[in-house]
Design an enzyme around this catalytic site. Structure first.
Site, PDB file in Angstrom:
ATOM      1  N   GLU A   1       6.180 137.230  29.504  1.00  0.00           N
ATOM      2  CA  GLU A   1       7.052 138.233  28.870  1.00  0.00           C
ATOM      3  C   GLU A   1       7.894 138.972  29.919  1.00  0.00           C
ATOM      4  O   GLU A   1       9.056 139.299  29.692  1.00  0.00           O
ATOM      5  CB  GLU A   1       6.185 139.210  28.060  1.00  0.00           C
ATOM      6  CG  GLU A   1       6.904 140.419  27.501  1.00  0.00           C
ATOM      7  CD  GLU A   1       7.977 140.088  26.478  1.00  0.00           C
ATOM      8  OE1 GLU A   1       7.879 139.036  25.846  1.00  0.00           O
ATOM      9  OE2 GLU A   1       8.906 140.895  26.321  1.00  0.00           O
TER      10      GLU A   1
ATOM     11  N   ASP B   1      30.472 128.874  17.547  1.00  0.00           N
ATOM     12  CA  ASP B   1      29.512 129.910  17.110  1.00  0.00           C
ATOM     13  C   ASP B   1      28.118 129.445  17.511  1.00  0.00           C
ATOM     14  O   ASP B   1      27.965 128.399  18.143  1.00  0.00           O
ATOM     15  CB  ASP B   1      29.592 130.131  15.585  1.00  0.00           C
ATOM     16  CG  ASP B   1      29.139 131.538  15.188  1.00  0.00           C
ATOM     17  OD1 ASP B   1      28.070 131.968  15.651  1.00  0.00           O
ATOM     18  OD2 ASP B   1      29.860 132.206  14.438  1.00  0.00           O
TER      19      ASP B   1
ATOM     20  N   HIS C   1      -3.877 137.911  37.270  1.00  0.00           N
ATOM     21  CA  HIS C   1      -3.679 138.926  38.318  1.00  0.00           C
ATOM     22  C   HIS C   1      -3.562 140.320  37.704  1.00  0.00           C
ATOM     23  O   HIS C   1      -3.618 141.314  38.410  1.00  0.00           O
ATOM     24  CB  HIS C   1      -2.492 138.591  39.234  1.00  0.00           C
ATOM     25  CG  HIS C   1      -1.141 138.674  38.597  1.00  0.00           C
ATOM     26  ND1 HIS C   1      -0.118 137.830  38.921  1.00  0.00           N
ATOM     27  CD2 HIS C   1      -0.625 139.486  37.659  1.00  0.00           C
ATOM     28  CE1 HIS C   1       0.947 138.127  38.225  1.00  0.00           C
ATOM     29  NE2 HIS C   1       0.673 139.126  37.453  1.00  0.00           N
ATOM     30  N   HIS C   2      -3.376 140.388  36.371  1.00  0.00           N
ATOM     31  CA  HIS C   2      -3.354 141.688  35.690  1.00  0.00           C
ATOM     32  C   HIS C   2      -4.759 142.213  35.458  1.00  0.00           C
ATOM     33  O   HIS C   2      -4.909 143.343  34.986  1.00  0.00           O
ATOM     34  CB  HIS C   2      -2.633 141.567  34.346  1.00  0.00           C
ATOM     35  CG  HIS C   2      -1.170 141.274  34.484  1.00  0.00           C
ATOM     36  ND1 HIS C   2      -0.210 142.255  34.600  1.00  0.00           N
ATOM     37  CD2 HIS C   2      -0.496 140.095  34.542  1.00  0.00           C
ATOM     38  CE1 HIS C   2       0.989 141.694  34.701  1.00  0.00           C
ATOM     39  NE2 HIS C   2       0.841 140.387  34.687  1.00  0.00           N
TER      40      HIS C   2
ATOM     41  N   SER D   1      11.304 137.318  14.766  1.00  0.00           N
ATOM     42  CA  SER D   1      12.732 137.479  15.084  1.00  0.00           C
ATOM     43  C   SER D   1      13.057 136.855  16.444  1.00  0.00           C
ATOM     44  O   SER D   1      14.048 136.131  16.592  1.00  0.00           O
ATOM     45  CB  SER D   1      13.070 138.969  15.078  1.00  0.00           C
ATOM     46  OG  SER D   1      14.283 139.199  15.729  1.00  0.00           O
ATOM     47  N   SER D   2      12.198 137.112  17.432  1.00  0.00           N
ATOM     48  CA  SER D   2      12.434 136.564  18.779  1.00  0.00           C
ATOM     49  C   SER D   2      12.372 135.045  18.760  1.00  0.00           C
ATOM     50  O   SER D   2      13.189 134.375  19.415  1.00  0.00           O
ATOM     51  CB  SER D   2      11.378 137.057  19.758  1.00  0.00           C
ATOM     52  OG  SER D   2      11.516 138.413  19.969  1.00  0.00           O
TER      53      SER D   2
ATOM     54  N   LYS E   1      16.418 132.777  45.159  1.00  0.00           N
ATOM     55  CA  LYS E   1      17.466 133.462  44.405  1.00  0.00           C
ATOM     56  C   LYS E   1      18.077 134.599  45.227  1.00  0.00           C
ATOM     57  O   LYS E   1      19.300 134.717  45.326  1.00  0.00           O
ATOM     58  CB  LYS E   1      16.901 134.007  43.095  1.00  0.00           C
ATOM     59  CG  LYS E   1      16.697 132.915  42.080  1.00  0.00           C
ATOM     60  CD  LYS E   1      16.261 133.469  40.762  1.00  0.00           C
ATOM     61  CE  LYS E   1      16.439 132.419  39.686  1.00  0.00           C
ATOM     62  NZ  LYS E   1      17.822 132.106  39.382  1.00  0.00           N
TER      63      LYS E   1
ATOM     64  N   THR F   1      11.728 133.076  43.872  1.00  0.00           N
ATOM     65  CA  THR F   1      12.443 134.359  43.765  1.00  0.00           C
ATOM     66  C   THR F   1      13.217 134.617  45.052  1.00  0.00           C
ATOM     67  O   THR F   1      14.363 135.087  45.028  1.00  0.00           O
ATOM     68  CB  THR F   1      11.456 135.512  43.486  1.00  0.00           C
ATOM     69  OG1 THR F   1      10.623 135.135  42.384  1.00  0.00           O
ATOM     70  CG2 THR F   1      12.183 136.791  43.139  1.00  0.00           C
TER      71      THR F   1
ATOM     72  N   HIS G   1       2.438 138.024  30.966  1.00  0.00           N
ATOM     73  CA  HIS G   1       3.154 137.770  32.211  1.00  0.00           C
ATOM     74  C   HIS G   1       4.456 136.997  31.991  1.00  0.00           C
ATOM     75  O   HIS G   1       5.498 137.415  32.494  1.00  0.00           O
ATOM     76  CB  HIS G   1       2.284 137.126  33.292  1.00  0.00           C
ATOM     77  CG  HIS G   1       2.951 137.287  34.617  1.00  0.00           C
ATOM     78  ND1 HIS G   1       2.883 138.438  35.355  1.00  0.00           N
ATOM     79  CD2 HIS G   1       3.819 136.493  35.263  1.00  0.00           C
ATOM     80  CE1 HIS G   1       3.649 138.342  36.414  1.00  0.00           C
ATOM     81  NE2 HIS G   1       4.239 137.164  36.384  1.00  0.00           N
TER      82      HIS G   1
ATOM     83  N   SER H   1      23.873 136.381  38.642  1.00  0.00           N
ATOM     84  CA  SER H   1      24.455 135.147  39.179  1.00  0.00           C
ATOM     85  C   SER H   1      25.876 134.921  38.668  1.00  0.00           C
ATOM     86  O   SER H   1      26.609 134.107  39.225  1.00  0.00           O
ATOM     87  CB  SER H   1      23.595 133.945  38.785  1.00  0.00           C
ATOM     88  OG  SER H   1      22.290 134.118  39.254  1.00  0.00           O
TER      89      SER H   1
ATOM     90  N   TRP I   1       0.554 149.731  25.534  1.00  0.00           N
ATOM     91  CA  TRP I   1       1.281 148.624  24.904  1.00  0.00           C
ATOM     92  C   TRP I   1       0.471 147.337  24.906  1.00  0.00           C
ATOM     93  O   TRP I   1       0.738 146.429  24.135  1.00  0.00           O
ATOM     94  CB  TRP I   1       2.634 148.400  25.594  1.00  0.00           C
ATOM     95  CG  TRP I   1       2.600 147.542  26.822  1.00  0.00           C
ATOM     96  CD1 TRP I   1       2.103 147.888  28.031  1.00  0.00           C
ATOM     97  CD2 TRP I   1       3.089 146.199  26.943  1.00  0.00           C
ATOM     98  NE1 TRP I   1       2.243 146.844  28.915  1.00  0.00           N
ATOM     99  CE2 TRP I   1       2.855 145.789  28.273  1.00  0.00           C
ATOM    100  CE3 TRP I   1       3.699 145.293  26.075  1.00  0.00           C
ATOM    101  CZ2 TRP I   1       3.199 144.529  28.742  1.00  0.00           C
ATOM    102  CZ3 TRP I   1       4.047 144.041  26.558  1.00  0.00           C
ATOM    103  CH2 TRP I   1       3.788 143.681  27.878  1.00  0.00           C
TER     104      TRP I   1
ATOM    105  N   ARG J   1      -2.974 156.072  35.860  1.00  0.00           N
ATOM    106  CA  ARG J   1      -1.899 156.063  34.876  1.00  0.00           C
ATOM    107  C   ARG J   1      -2.446 156.508  33.525  1.00  0.00           C
ATOM    108  O   ARG J   1      -3.660 156.589  33.337  1.00  0.00           O
ATOM    109  CB  ARG J   1      -1.270 154.660  34.783  1.00  0.00           C
ATOM    110  CG  ARG J   1      -2.234 153.612  34.329  1.00  0.00           C
ATOM    111  CD  ARG J   1      -1.696 152.206  34.471  1.00  0.00           C
ATOM    112  NE  ARG J   1      -0.633 151.907  33.523  1.00  0.00           N
ATOM    113  CZ  ARG J   1      -0.290 150.657  33.161  1.00  0.00           C
ATOM    114  NH1 ARG J   1      -0.922 149.610  33.670  1.00  0.00           N
ATOM    115  NH2 ARG J   1       0.681 150.461  32.321  1.00  0.00           N
TER     116      ARG J   1
ATOM    117  N   TYR K   1       9.024 137.715  32.594  1.00  0.00           N
ATOM    118  CA  TYR K   1      10.125 136.826  32.982  1.00  0.00           C
ATOM    119  C   TYR K   1      11.117 136.639  31.846  1.00  0.00           C
ATOM    120  O   TYR K   1      12.293 136.366  32.086  1.00  0.00           O
ATOM    121  CB  TYR K   1       9.565 135.498  33.497  1.00  0.00           C
ATOM    122  CG  TYR K   1       8.834 135.750  34.789  1.00  0.00           C
ATOM    123  CD1 TYR K   1       9.548 135.948  35.962  1.00  0.00           C
ATOM    124  CD2 TYR K   1       7.464 135.897  34.815  1.00  0.00           C
ATOM    125  CE1 TYR K   1       8.895 136.268  37.136  1.00  0.00           C
ATOM    126  CE2 TYR K   1       6.799 136.213  35.987  1.00  0.00           C
ATOM    127  CZ  TYR K   1       7.518 136.400  37.143  1.00  0.00           C
ATOM    128  OH  TYR K   1       6.886 136.740  38.293  1.00  0.00           O
TER     129      TYR K   1
ATOM    130  N   HIS L   1       6.602 154.213  23.653  1.00  0.00           N
ATOM    131  CA  HIS L   1       7.699 154.106  24.635  1.00  0.00           C
ATOM    132  C   HIS L   1       7.776 152.688  25.181  1.00  0.00           C
ATOM    133  O   HIS L   1       8.843 152.076  25.217  1.00  0.00           O
ATOM    134  CB  HIS L   1       7.473 155.106  25.782  1.00  0.00           C
ATOM    135  CG  HIS L   1       8.188 154.760  27.058  1.00  0.00           C
ATOM    136  ND1 HIS L   1       9.550 154.890  27.213  1.00  0.00           N
ATOM    137  CD2 HIS L   1       7.727 154.246  28.248  1.00  0.00           C
ATOM    138  CE1 HIS L   1       9.898 154.498  28.432  1.00  0.00           C
ATOM    139  NE2 HIS L   1       8.807 154.095  29.079  1.00  0.00           N
TER     140      HIS L   1
END
Lengths: 531, 46
Positions: A259, A110, A306-307, A173-174, A335, A332, A257, A272, A146, A454, A261, A81
């Site tokens: 990722e 293009d 921090h993870h 691909s990315s 924003k 942040t 991390h 925006s 994941w 979890r 963002y 998932h």
């Protein structure tokens, strides 16, 4: 972007040839609009598949005790998932929006590398076909979450090499998509469009693309080392051979991390674009928004640990990662305040894209605040690996990134199809999504604070009530998205014709509103000139 | 810069720049991939 204007008939030039016919069009197309559409359809399919997996999880957790699936399959569902939603739904959706909108917003005919654009899309299809096929391998699909932490992930059966190959393909691909976006923006902007006249959506994508190039190879390196540990006798992450499983966590989160963002910065760009249009005002503090985006991207590289506060690290390390994480709240906050200031004394109207953008503003901020709470290292010791974390990142990613993508679809779909969507159904979709997403995820804060871990298929009866509420929210949210699919299908088939501008006063907000609706197959054969 | 210009795709100069930029970025990505694996190898030896 309010300074952007065009001369002459630059925008609505019609080309002398259209798309190829039949399936060939989609297999071989190098047109940015076709490829954008394919990315968006692909991400919608993945969103539904990943969503169905989430419903398996929530159905199992509806009441305590083992109900529907065995624990191994439950773990596979949580793993796949997440992989599908992150790499197959959210990222491709923002890439699809970039493909459609960046050339239109910067006045380019293009993308700069159209053949590579086609290749990177079909590579993604191959990647996710492999990942989904891995569910049917002997021993079951990947089931370690994941994050694919060793040593647990090394117990995966034949699905492991398939999943790792899928991740490599998706990463390639990315990276190709990111290279394409950077070279397009740096080389094909319309004359007069300096970087600081560019709309926020291409800006946020430019920064995101650099993030992708910096961190996708890191993840690819980490899973390559997992592969060699599993099949070639290396011990990068095996303590018995002199390796260190915590090294994997460091490498993974150095990717992981940023990722986050990669998924949220394009969402910031979308919001925006939308808030100024429906406030009928230019974006407040444009320059500050650009610099805040760049600051967030920079900070995302120095907060990864921090993870993993609970792995045991020196106090100085905990202090550094705690404070650097808190620092992210500053750009942040810039924003959030600038979006609010844009609305201040604006002539507001609440069409569906604006409703989703406002929901983003409120609900993403809730996710941001719970993130700040977890940045406090001693407090995180309590929250770590509980449902509080699950609630936090789902607030950031669902009413955050996913709501922004939905806002973008409603905002730009009339430009893509030439038709207005069914506004009544769209508003129903919004309210159902906004209500059920909170019913789904808010109770998970309570569960986490009460200590529910979890990634477990069964739980103590003390957690029963809020789990039931959360599961009801999940099924309500899932059903709401079927309405979203119907609205898109209906709008693609027909509906009230729209003008080039689509939204009242939108023309001043970007070049995309100067081309006819639907946008012709080829646009900007004559480059617009931006004042 | 003030007149609309017919866009027959990128100019030769733009094509060169696009190719060069793409190659540099691709090599950068490859370099990061190799560097992280190399750091793992060195960590294992150290």
């Amino acid at each position: 972007m309010s300074a952007t204007q065009t001369h002459g008939h630059a925008a609505d030039h019609h080309d002398d040839h259209g798309p190829a016919k039949g399936i060939t069009r989609w297999l071989t197309t190098t047109n940015h609009k076709d490829i954008g559409t394919m990315y968006l359809v692909f991400s919608l399919v993945m969103f539904l598949i990943g969503g169905a997996m989430a419903l398996v999880i929530r159905a199992e957790l509806f009441v305590p005790g083992m109900q529907l699936v065995d624990p191994g399959f439950f773990n596979t569902m949580t793993t796949v998932h997440a992989l599908i939603m992150v790499f197959g739904a959210v990222m491709p959706a923002t890439v699809g929006l970039a493909n459609w909108m960046i050339p239109l917003q910067i006045g380019a005919p293009d993308m700069a590398l159209p053949r590579m654009n086609n290749f990177s899309f079909w590579l993604l299809v191959a990647a996710f076909s492999l990942l989904i096929l891995s569910l049917f391998m002997p021993g079951g699909g990947p089931a370690s979450g994941w994050t694919l932490y060793p040593p647990l992930v090394l117990q995966t059966g034949d699905a492991l090499p398939l999943a790792i190959f899928a991740i490599h393909l998706a990463g390639a691909s990315s990276i190709m998509g990111a290279i394409n976006i950077i070279v397009t923006i740096m080389n094909l902007r319309a004359p007069g469009m300096t970087l600081l006249k560019m709309p926020l959506f291409p800006w946020t994508w430019l920064i995101t693309a650099y993030l992708l190039i910096a961190v996708m190879p890191v993840f690819a390196g980490a899973v390559t080392m997992l592969l060699t540990d599993h099949f070639f006798g290396t011990t990068f992450f095996a303590a018995a051979g002199g390796g260190d499983p915590v090294l994997y966590q460091h490498i993974f989160w150095f990717f992981g991390h940023p990722e986050v963002y990669i998924m949220i910065l394009p969402a910031f760009g979308i919001v925006s674009e939308i808030i100024p249009t429906f406030s009928r005002k230019p974006l407040f503090g444009y320059d500050a928004m650009v610099y805040a985006t760049a600051s967030i991207a920079f900070l995302s590289f120095i907060v990864w640990a921090h993870h993993m506060f609970t792995v045991g690290m020196p106090l100085a390390g905990e202090m550094f990662f705690m404070l650097s994480t808190m620092l992210i709240a500053v750009p942040t906050g810039v924003k959030v305040f600038n979006w609010t200031a844009t609305m201040w004394k604006g002539s507001l109207s609440f069409e569906t894209p604006m409703l989703f953008a406002l929901a983003f503003l409120f609900l993403f901020t809730i996710g941001g605040f719970s993130g700040l709470m977890m940045a406090i290292a001693p407090v995180d010791f309590q929250y770590h690996d509980t449902y509080f974390i699950v609630a936090h990142f789902h607030y950031v990613l669902v009413p955050g990134a996913v709501f922004a993508i939905m806002a973008a679809v409603y905002y730009w779909m009339p430009k893509w199809t030439g038709h207005m969507y069914d506004t009544k159904l769209a508003n129903i979709h919004f309210w159902m999504s906004a209500i059920f997403v909170n019913v789904l995820f808010f109770p998970q804060h309570f569960l986490g604070l009460a200590g529910m871990p979890r990634r477990i298929p069964d739980y103590s009866t003390q957690f029963a009530d809020w789990n039931m509420v959360s599961s009801i929210g999940a099924f309500g949210f899932g059903l709401s998205q079927l309405l979203f699919v119907y609205i898109i299908w209906k709008c693609a088939k027909g509906g009230q014709k729209v003008s080039a501008e689509v939204w009242d006063g939108a023309r001043v907000h970007g070049l995309e509103w100067t081309v006819p609706s639907p946008a012709p197959y080829h646009t900007f054969d004559e480059a617009p000139v931006v004042k | 810069m003030n007149e609309p210009r017919l866009n027959q795709g990128p100019t030769d100069e733009q094509r060169r720049r696009i190719r060069r930029n793409a190659v540099v970025l691709g090599l950068l990505a490859l370099g990061i991939y190799v560097a992280f694996i190399a750091s793992g190898v060195l960590g294992l030896r150290g």
